[in-house]
Design a protein around this motif. Sequence first.
Motif, PDB file in Angstrom:
ATOM      1  N   GLU A 251       0.853  -1.187   0.000  1.00  0.00           N
ATOM      2  CA  GLU A 251       0.000   0.000   0.000  1.00  0.00           C
ATOM      3  C   GLU A 251       0.884   1.231   0.000  1.00  0.00           C
ATOM      4  O   GLU A 251       2.022   1.192   0.467  1.00  0.00           O
ATOM      5  N   HIS A 253       0.622   5.355   1.129  1.00  0.00           N
ATOM      6  CA  HIS A 253      -0.074   6.476   1.741  1.00  0.00           C
ATOM      7  C   HIS A 253       0.892   7.672   1.758  1.00  0.00           C
ATOM      8  O   HIS A 253       2.092   7.508   1.518  1.00  0.00           O
ATOM      9  N   LYS A 275      -3.653   5.092  -1.365  1.00  0.00           N
ATOM     10  CA  LYS A 275      -4.891   4.798  -0.658  1.00  0.00           C
ATOM     11  C   LYS A 275      -5.361   6.014   0.130  1.00  0.00           C
ATOM     12  O   LYS A 275      -6.564   6.208   0.310  1.00  0.00           O
ATOM     13  N   SER A 276      -4.413   6.828   0.597  1.00  0.00           N
ATOM     14  CA  SER A 276      -4.813   8.022   1.334  1.00  0.00           C
ATOM     15  C   SER A 276      -3.719   9.071   1.284  1.00  0.00           C
ATOM     16  O   SER A 276      -2.529   8.747   1.237  1.00  0.00           O
ATOM     17  N   ASN A 294     -10.000  10.186  -1.113  1.00  0.00           N
ATOM     18  CA  ASN A 294      -8.784   9.636  -0.494  1.00  0.00           C
ATOM     19  C   ASN A 294      -7.889  10.717   0.116  1.00  0.00           C
ATOM     20  O   ASN A 294      -6.699  10.508   0.309  1.00  0.00           O
TER      21      ASN A 294
END
Length: 337
Positions: A251, A253, A275-276, A294
Amino acid sequence: MNSAHPKIISGNANRPLAEAIARRMSFHRGERVRLCDARVERFNDAEIFVEVFENVRGEDMFIIQSTSNPANDNLMELLIMADALRRSSANRITAVIPYFGYARQDRRTKARTPISAKLVANLITEAGVERVLTMDLHAAQIQGFFDIPVDNLYAAPVFALDIKHHFDNLSDITIVSPDVGGVARARDLAERIGADLAIVDKRRAAPGEIASMTVIGDVKDRICIIVDDICDTAGTLCKAADLLKSTGAREVHAYISHGVMSGPAVERVAASVMKSLVITDSIQPTTAVRNAPNIRIIPTAPIFAQAIQNIANGTSVSSLFNDDTLAPIYEVAYPAA
């Protein structure tokens, strides 16, 4: 400790943050704290006019004003407010600048170019400001551009609290610096949460054009968190996220201190593999930023309110650099496990 009751005045750059700081200070002091009654407006020819409607003689004044877009207008508001307070016999004037504009022009990169950050520091000092409170200056040496005290708060302790709250297994996290210049910032956050560190080495063919990017460090099957101080158009950030993902990251971020988010930034972030993206409210977020699925915004009012109170009381501001000190201040947002 002095029994100080500072007064707060706000420009138009980020009034919601100023109001949030006032509410937080009301909580600290057990009495209502409101923004100083004033008007900051423009004449028809766009000249800025400031009028303070209450007595400020002998008061400890704090001007809350980010010098974000439109940078020149917000900077002039700050200067004119400082002049108005000085001529009204305020005892001390502190400029609270959550986002310090022109900070990226902190050195001469070519011949015949300015050092605009130094010029802005001179303007602020000459306007009558006696102390500056800011957050995550783009370059630490900018503190030395001022001939007055500068308190530079850090977003890293707040980011550390947020990461611990939102990620279950910190051992899976790798903090990533998007360039070599940001390694110190990324290392600081990595040490706070006990995470590994990686670097994205980027080489530019020309200003604004990235020729190549390489990951230094192991990111395979890791949760990568990119850490930086400014996200402007989000081009470099999204490319770094793509590179990390293609290198095997599970992931991606990002935690950014100041969400400038100009031009196509929101669209790029929304379409990216991240993802964010977590930003602070040091710059007032636009509707598009608030509605982006997001992008998440964390508040800076608690840390700024405590810093203002500490400055007014003559107590330590550096105590706010510690996660343990900030935890009680942010206990509503991040309750203890």
